[in-house]
Motif scaffolding. Structure first.
Motif, PDB file in Angstrom:
ATOM      1  N   SER A 169       0.281  -1.803  23.299  1.00  0.00           N
ATOM      2  CA  SER A 169       0.664  -1.790  21.830  1.00  0.00           C
ATOM      3  C   SER A 169       1.087  -0.198  21.445  1.00  0.00           C
ATOM      4  CB  SER A 169      -0.373  -2.210  20.866  1.00  0.00           C
ATOM      5  OG  SER A 169      -1.528  -1.407  20.890  1.00  0.00           O
ATOM      6  N   LEU A 170       2.044  -0.136  20.588  1.00  0.00           N
ATOM      7  CA  LEU A 170       2.555   1.220  20.159  1.00  0.00           C
ATOM      8  C   LEU A 170       2.588   1.070  18.493  1.00  0.00           C
ATOM      9  CD1 LEU A 170       3.227   3.960  21.100  1.00  0.00           C
ATOM     10  CD2 LEU A 170       5.879   3.341  21.053  1.00  0.00           C
ATOM     11  N   GLY A 171       1.723   1.572  17.812  1.00  0.00           N
ATOM     12  CA  GLY A 171       1.649   1.462  16.246  1.00  0.00           C
ATOM     13  C   GLY A 171       0.184   0.545  15.975  1.00  0.00           C
ATOM     14  N   ASP A 172       0.269   1.180  14.435  1.00  0.00           N
ATOM     15  CA  ASP A 172      -0.936   0.444  14.073  1.00  0.00           C
ATOM     16  C   ASP A 172      -1.138  -1.270  13.945  1.00  0.00           C
ATOM     17  OD1 ASP A 172      -1.813   3.060  13.757  1.00  0.00           O
ATOM     18  OD2 ASP A 172      -1.611   2.928  11.470  1.00  0.00           O
ATOM     19  N   THR A 173       0.154  -1.822  13.615  1.00  0.00           N
ATOM     20  CA  THR A 173       0.200  -2.996  13.409  1.00  0.00           C
ATOM     21  C   THR A 173       0.218  -3.793  14.782  1.00  0.00           C
ATOM     22  OG1 THR A 173       1.322  -3.063  11.235  1.00  0.00           O
ATOM     23  CG2 THR A 173       1.624  -5.044  12.350  1.00  0.00           C
TER      24      THR A 173
ATOM     25  N   PRO B 166      -2.391  -8.841   7.223  1.00  0.00           N
ATOM     26  CA  PRO B 166      -1.311  -9.712   6.686  1.00  0.00           C
ATOM     27  C   PRO B 166      -1.021 -11.088   7.676  1.00  0.00           C
ATOM     28  CG  PRO B 166      -0.658  -7.381   6.916  1.00  0.00           C
ATOM     29  CD  PRO B 166      -1.811  -7.484   7.672  1.00  0.00           C
ATOM     30  N   PRO B 167      -0.991 -12.225   6.759  1.00  0.00           N
ATOM     31  CA  PRO B 167      -0.588 -13.344   7.337  1.00  0.00           C
ATOM     32  C   PRO B 167       0.446 -13.265   8.453  1.00  0.00           C
ATOM     33  CG  PRO B 167       0.253 -13.455   5.249  1.00  0.00           C
ATOM     34  CD  PRO B 167      -0.527 -12.335   5.361  1.00  0.00           C
ATOM     35  N   GLY B 168       1.494 -12.568   8.298  1.00  0.00           N
ATOM     36  CA  GLY B 168       2.579 -12.426   9.274  1.00  0.00           C
ATOM     37  C   GLY B 168       1.996 -11.782  10.378  1.00  0.00           C
ATOM     38  N   VAL B 169       1.046 -10.893  10.575  1.00  0.00           N
ATOM     39  CA  VAL B 169       0.508 -10.494  11.630  1.00  0.00           C
ATOM     40  C   VAL B 169      -0.262 -11.303  12.472  1.00  0.00           C
ATOM     41  CG1 VAL B 169      -1.336  -8.499  12.516  1.00  0.00           C
ATOM     42  CG2 VAL B 169       0.269  -8.140  10.632  1.00  0.00           C
ATOM     43  N   THR B 170      -1.189 -12.025  11.661  1.00  0.00           N
ATOM     44  CA  THR B 170      -1.779 -13.243  12.457  1.00  0.00           C
ATOM     45  C   THR B 170      -0.993 -14.293  13.250  1.00  0.00           C
ATOM     46  OG1 THR B 170      -3.662 -13.009  10.897  1.00  0.00           O
ATOM     47  CG2 THR B 170      -3.543 -15.069  12.265  1.00  0.00           C
ATOM     48  N   LEU B 171       0.010 -14.548  12.510  1.00  0.00           N
ATOM     49  CA  LEU B 171       1.083 -15.693  12.986  1.00  0.00           C
ATOM     50  C   LEU B 171       2.007 -14.938  14.048  1.00  0.00           C
ATOM     51  CD1 LEU B 171       2.905 -17.069   9.770  1.00  0.00           C
ATOM     52  CD2 LEU B 171       1.180 -18.236  11.123  1.00  0.00           C
TER      53      LEU B 171
ATOM     54  N   ARG C 271       0.911  -1.074  -0.123  1.00  0.00           N
ATOM     55  CA  ARG C 271       0.089   0.186   0.124  1.00  0.00           C
ATOM     56  C   ARG C 271       0.693   1.059  -0.136  1.00  0.00           C
ATOM     57  NH1 ARG C 271      -3.982  -0.613   4.954  1.00  0.00           N
ATOM     58  NH2 ARG C 271      -2.072  -0.301   5.942  1.00  0.00           N
ATOM     59  N   GLU C 272       0.280   2.421  -0.045  1.00  0.00           N
ATOM     60  CA  GLU C 272       0.921   3.549  -0.079  1.00  0.00           C
ATOM     61  C   GLU C 272       1.673   3.863   1.299  1.00  0.00           C
ATOM     62  OE1 GLU C 272       0.157   8.443  -0.365  1.00  0.00           O
ATOM     63  OE2 GLU C 272      -1.557   6.973  -0.441  1.00  0.00           O
ATOM     64  N   ASP C 273       1.381   3.405   2.629  1.00  0.00           N
ATOM     65  CA  ASP C 273       2.282   3.483   3.608  1.00  0.00           C
ATOM     66  C   ASP C 273       2.912   2.172   3.962  1.00  0.00           C
ATOM     67  OD1 ASP C 273       0.218   1.821   4.102  1.00  0.00           O
ATOM     68  OD2 ASP C 273      -0.740   3.020   5.859  1.00  0.00           O
ATOM     69  N   SER C 274       3.407   1.609   2.943  1.00  0.00           N
ATOM     70  CA  SER C 274       4.176   0.359   3.326  1.00  0.00           C
ATOM     71  C   SER C 274       5.405   0.442   2.744  1.00  0.00           C
ATOM     72  CB  SER C 274       3.336  -1.115   2.770  1.00  0.00           C
ATOM     73  OG  SER C 274       2.168  -1.275   3.271  1.00  0.00           O
ATOM     74  N   LEU C 275       6.579  -0.008   3.297  1.00  0.00           N
ATOM     75  CA  LEU C 275       7.903  -0.002   2.769  1.00  0.00           C
ATOM     76  C   LEU C 275       8.197  -1.141   2.235  1.00  0.00           C
ATOM     77  CD1 LEU C 275       9.361   2.096   6.057  1.00  0.00           C
ATOM     78  CD2 LEU C 275       8.420   2.983   4.005  1.00  0.00           C
ATOM     79  N   SER C 276       7.991  -2.552   2.953  1.00  0.00           N
ATOM     80  CA  SER C 276       8.452  -3.738   2.700  1.00  0.00           C
ATOM     81  C   SER C 276       7.635  -4.430   3.566  1.00  0.00           C
ATOM     82  CB  SER C 276       9.874  -3.846   3.326  1.00  0.00           C
ATOM     83  OG  SER C 276      10.206  -5.139   3.424  1.00  0.00           O
ATOM     84  N   PRO C 277       7.334  -5.891   2.839  1.00  0.00           N
ATOM     85  CA  PRO C 277       6.688  -6.927   3.247  1.00  0.00           C
ATOM     86  C   PRO C 277       7.140  -7.599   4.560  1.00  0.00           C
ATOM     87  CG  PRO C 277       7.850  -7.671   1.218  1.00  0.00           C
ATOM     88  CD  PRO C 277       8.063  -6.359   1.331  1.00  0.00           C
ATOM     89  N   GLY C 278       8.565  -7.122   4.821  1.00  0.00           N
ATOM     90  CA  GLY C 278       9.162  -7.673   5.956  1.00  0.00           C
ATOM     91  C   GLY C 278       8.961  -6.516   7.308  1.00  0.00           C
ATOM     92  N   LEU C 279       8.387  -5.593   7.076  1.00  0.00           N
ATOM     93  CA  LEU C 279       8.205  -4.429   8.009  1.00  0.00           C
ATOM     94  C   LEU C 279       6.551  -4.070   7.917  1.00  0.00           C
ATOM     95  CD1 LEU C 279      11.154  -1.930   7.265  1.00  0.00           C
ATOM     96  CD2 LEU C 279      11.125  -3.333   8.987  1.00  0.00           C
ATOM     97  N   PRO C 280       6.193  -3.725   9.183  1.00  0.00           N
ATOM     98  CA  PRO C 280       4.926  -3.350   9.281  1.00  0.00           C
ATOM     99  C   PRO C 280       4.900  -1.940   8.627  1.00  0.00           C
ATOM    100  CG  PRO C 280       6.156  -2.932  11.422  1.00  0.00           C
ATOM    101  CD  PRO C 280       7.020  -3.522  10.644  1.00  0.00           C
ATOM    102  N   SER C 281       3.514  -1.692   8.414  1.00  0.00           N
ATOM    103  CA  SER C 281       3.225  -0.212   7.441  1.00  0.00           C
ATOM    104  C   SER C 281       3.195   0.780   8.488  1.00  0.00           C
ATOM    105  CB  SER C 281       2.022  -0.470   7.060  1.00  0.00           C
ATOM    106  OG  SER C 281       0.636  -0.576   7.870  1.00  0.00           O
ATOM    107  N   ILE C 282       3.418   1.898   7.861  1.00  0.00           N
ATOM    108  CA  ILE C 282       3.716   3.358   8.733  1.00  0.00           C
ATOM    109  C   ILE C 282       2.636   3.659   9.497  1.00  0.00           C
ATOM    110  CG2 ILE C 282       4.016   5.693   8.629  1.00  0.00           C
ATOM    111  CD1 ILE C 282       6.022   5.170   6.174  1.00  0.00           C
ATOM    112  N   SER C 283       2.531   3.707  10.619  1.00  0.00           N
ATOM    113  CA  SER C 283       1.289   3.978  11.594  1.00  0.00           C
ATOM    114  C   SER C 283       0.521   5.397  10.987  1.00  0.00           C
ATOM    115  CB  SER C 283       1.773   4.153  12.882  1.00  0.00           C
ATOM    116  OG  SER C 283       2.133   3.011  13.441  1.00  0.00           O
TER     117      SER C 283
ATOM    118  N   ILE D 197       3.938  -4.426  22.617  1.00  0.00           N
ATOM    119  CA  ILE D 197       4.334  -4.494  21.165  1.00  0.00           C
ATOM    120  C   ILE D 197       4.493  -3.323  20.396  1.00  0.00           C
ATOM    121  CG2 ILE D 197       3.202  -6.069  19.257  1.00  0.00           C
ATOM    122  CD1 ILE D 197       1.215  -7.057  21.239  1.00  0.00           C
ATOM    123  N   VAL D 198       5.611  -3.330  19.657  1.00  0.00           N
ATOM    124  CA  VAL D 198       6.128  -1.844  19.195  1.00  0.00           C
ATOM    125  C   VAL D 198       6.237  -2.295  17.657  1.00  0.00           C
ATOM    126  CG1 VAL D 198       7.794  -0.214  19.272  1.00  0.00           C
ATOM    127  CG2 VAL D 198       7.215  -1.548  21.279  1.00  0.00           C
ATOM    128  N   ASP D 199       5.608  -1.546  16.770  1.00  0.00           N
ATOM    129  CA  ASP D 199       5.937  -1.620  15.514  1.00  0.00           C
ATOM    130  C   ASP D 199       7.425  -0.974  14.987  1.00  0.00           C
ATOM    131  OD1 ASP D 199       3.590  -2.073  15.047  1.00  0.00           O
ATOM    132  OD2 ASP D 199       2.877  -0.342  13.719  1.00  0.00           O
TER     133      ASP D 199
END
Length: 756
Positions: free
Chosen positions: A192-196, A167-172, A144-156, A224-226
């Motif tokens: 938690s701190l951050g959207d993801t 995303p599946p990694g969030v569920t896992l 998405r527009e606020d995403s940097l990498s599939p290996g990083l959470p999106s920008i909050s 939990i921190v992004d």
């Protein structure tokens, strides 16, 4: 106060499957192998009665012959397979494993991912290649527009996730944290701190039940921190001894895991990225322990010792006679023999090297390894001339290692500290040492300059780019010279990322625009384009995909021109004047070719400039992260009060620890209450008996988990924050989805694992 031991909990989980392991061949996949190395689980597997412990990806019929327990009189009839991946990925390896052992009648497969975790990939049918992923390699954000990498959470940004967009990694990750807490008998207060991280906290609360409330569990706090809230710290080359080693040592190559969605409505661009993680299967150059000046007799003895070490000779029987070893004299320096593959951070004889080195800088870490070597020499009754409390040197460590390697029994008994010393020697030698120091100096310059003006910061970044260009030109033009250790263009791009993030923190601007003026940014774009075209053979980045052939053609042309300049000039005498007369007729053709080539180069330059424009839009996203979520930006600004040293930048986790332990209210930090908690709060609140929101710092056991990964520099800073706080007795567990190095951060943002 309740003591929490994560390693003990992991070993206890293995003991619970002891009946299955007894009299079985145990196969571990690559992810499980790394985890078992860190917790020191291999002796326990043999203690529980495993016949042998083997690699699932490298299964062989000969595995049945490698029995560590010689008490079995019958062939292996049971196999236990432990995998950290989804079952469909391990399917082909399991079939191959069973095909190699005809006597097996019983197979047990254990996976680290629950049935609910498997269901995270709803678009993939169950099959051999349906989905391949671990928590570390699964998507943490969609494209998405606020995403940097599939290996990083999106920008909050403060916007909630849609149910279908998780995303599946969030569920896992939520599954992992929930089951980890259950295994350790912990009742969590989740923050938690951050959207993801907020989504993960909500998923964990949804998995909780009424039965969890009444059980006798110890209380703990989970934060939990992004990772995207603080991208600077893992990009920095700080004074962390372990970080320096992990960034310098070669690792085992791993085939990337690709998740291709089967949903036809999903755009294709969302399915092309992959998360590639460098495994912690570290290779240490063991051949450097032996001097090339040794006699042939000595070399033969040392090579036998090394092969005994590589072959996994049973250290519990080191006094036994060894008659089966062949002569490996000619292979003593072979690459396959010389590089020991494995985690040098494993526990040996109760010495936890990792924990001892976590809070050490480069000098202190080297001194600690010297101390361990001196103790090992003393136990072996070997004398080494000590220089008192003087700083340890790499040559001094090398000499002590050679003394410990003189005898086979000494080599096996001290294999842990020997391997660690060799790893430190490699990290501190050239060119790794010079490159790390150059990075540290450049990052310090950017940090200081970012407090001045945007013009001075842009000027420093531009100078770094020009310097890297001249270095690369020197490498290409002077093959005899050595410029190793200096920063490359890839390194400069990482510094540019650091510069833009620093500029965004110190000079906030609009989300659409960058932190620098139009003139300064145009100048930066020009030098980046010139750098790419100046040495096209050395620039291979994701944002230049599709231009590889054109850049390679320019590289070949430059090499040909360079070789032509070094060739001898052609003599023009009267005798060969007639021979050159016919060549003049081809001048018109050459002129046309030159025009066509110039036109092609101009087209390529325009295309490269368009790609660089997109690259700088990515830099703008990095510099405006704090502006995309006002509440979170206010929280980060408020944490600056815990920056105790104005000359040394501290990461987010350091400031978070100091803030929560002093009960400081952090804007953007969200508390997740359970369904029962909400019931009590709403019911008793009518009578004025509602309980206030708990504080994360009130717990005696704290767990901080960073979605996207952590690095060892952060671990050192967190340990320092605990010691500086008013609660030095607090128990802290720090974790993340992976262990990051600065090079890993580049791969996530601009490399093969990025969306850019």
């Amino acid at each position: 106060m309740v003591a929490v031991d994560l390693i003990a909990s992991c070993l206890d989980s293995i003991r619970q499957i002891g009946d299955e392991i007894t009299d079985a061949l145990v196969y571990l996949d690559a992810g499980t192998l790394e985890a078992f190395q860190f917790v020191g689980a291999f002796p326990l597997l043999l203690e529980l009665g495993a016949r042998a412990v083997c690699s699932l990806e490298s299964t062989s019929p000969l595995d049945a012959a490698a029995e560590w327990n010689s008490s079995f009189a019958h062939p292996a009839r049971k196999i236990v397979i432990i995998t950290s991946r989804l079952l469909s990925d391990a399917h082909r390896y399991i079939l191959r494993c069973l095909g190699n052992h005809g006597t097996v009648s019983h197979c047990i497969v254990l996976t680290a991912i629950s049935e609910i975790g498997h269901s995270a990939y709803v678009d993939s049918p169950l099959g051999p290649d349906a989905f391949r992923s671990t928590i570390a390699e699964s998507y943490l954000s969609n494209h998405r527009e606020d995403s940097l990498s599939p290996g990083l959470p999106s920008i909050s940004t403060g916007k909630a996730f849609d149910g279908d967009e998780v995303p599946p990694g969030v569920t896992l990750t939520a599954q992992f944290l929930y089951h980890l807490a259950n295994k350790m008998d912990l009742k969590l207060d989740i923050f938690s701190l951050g959207d993801t991280s907020k989504v993960i906290g909500k998923l964990m609360m949804d998995m909780s039940s009424l039965y969890d409330v009444g059980r006798n569990k110890s209380s703990a706090g989970l934060l939990i921190v992004d990772r995207t809230i603080d991208l600077l710290t893992p990009c920095f080359h700080g004074d962390s001894f372990l970080d320096r080693m992990l960034s310098s040592l070669p690792r085992k190559e791993r085939t990337s895991s690709y998740y291709v969605a089967k949903n036809p409505q999903t755009p294709s661009k969302h399915t092309q990225a992959a998360v590639k993680r460098s495994p912690l299967d570290i290779k240490v150059p063991f051949e450097t322990a032996f001097s090339t000046e040794e006699t042939k007799c000595r070399t033969s003895m040392l090579s036998e010792s090394m092969m005994a070490f590589v072959s996994g000779w049973n250290s519990a029987e080191v006094d036994s006679e060894v008659t089966w070893l062949p002569d490996y004299t000619d292979k003593a320096h072979d690459d396959k023999v010389g590089s020991i593959s494995g985690s040098f951070l494993s526990n040996y004889d109760g010495v936890r090297y990792l924990e001892a080195l976590l809070d050490r800088g480069s000098k202190d870490g080297l001194m600690l390894i010297k101390k361990w070597l001196m103790e090992a020499l003393k136990l072996e009754k070997l004398s080494f001339p000590s220089k008192g409390r003087q700083a340890a040197s790499v040559s001094e460590l090398h000499s002590m290692v050679q003394m410990l390697c003189q005898h086979q029994l000494s080599l096996v008994r001290n294999r842990g500290v020997i391997q660690l010393a060799l790893a430190a020697e490699m990290a501190l030698q050239e060119p790794q040492s010079t490159r790390w120091d150059a990075f540290t100096s450049a990052e310090r310059i950017l940090s200081v300059t970012s407090a001045e003006t945007t013009q001075s910061l842009a000027s420093e970044i531009r100078d770094f780019i020009n310097t890297s260009t001249s270095v690369e030109s020197h490498k290409q033009g002077n093959t005899m010279g050595s410029s190793q250790g200096l920063l490359t263009f890839q390194d400069i791009l990482l510094l540019t990322i650091i510069g833009y993030i620093l500029a965004g923190e110190n000079f906030p601007t609009s989300i659409a625009g960058g932190p620098f003026s139009w003139e300064d940014e145009r100048s930066l774009k020009d030098v980046v384009v010139d750098s790419i075209l100046e040495r096209p053979s050395s620039v291979k980045f994701r944002f230049l995909d599709g231009l590889e052939k054109e850049l390679e053609a320019i590289a070949r042309s430059k090499d040909a021109d360079r070789n032509k300049d070094f060739s001898e000039p052609t003599s023009t005498t009267t005798d060969d004047f007639d021979d050159q007369w016919d060549d003049w007729d081809d001048d018109d053709d050459n002129t046309d070719n030159q025009k066509e080539e110039a036109y092609g180069n101009m087209q390529l330059k325009l295309e490269v400039r368009d790609r660089v424009d997109q690259l700088f839009k990515f830099f703008h996203i990095l510099s405006s992260m704090r502006l995309r979520n006002q509440v979170l930006g206010e929280g980060l600004a408020a944490l600056s009060r815990f920056e105790t040293d104005s000359y040394s930048r501290k990461g987010l986790l350091y400031k978070l620890i100091l803030a929560v332990l002093t009960r400081y209210d952090i804007p953007g930090l969200e508390y997740h209450s359970s369904a029962v908690g909400r019931l009590f709060k709403s019911g008793l609140g009518r009578f004025g008996l509602g309980q206030s929101k708990p504080s994360f710092g009130d717990q005696s056991v704290l767990i901080i988990f960073v979605v996207g990964g952590i690095n060892t520099l952060e671990v050192r800073e967190v340990m320092k924050a605990i010691s500086e706080s008013s609660r030095p007795d607090v128990e802290l567990i720090l974790g993340g989805t992976t262990l990051l190095s600065p090079d890993d951060m580049f791969e996530l943002m601009l490399g093969s694992s990025s969306f850019t």
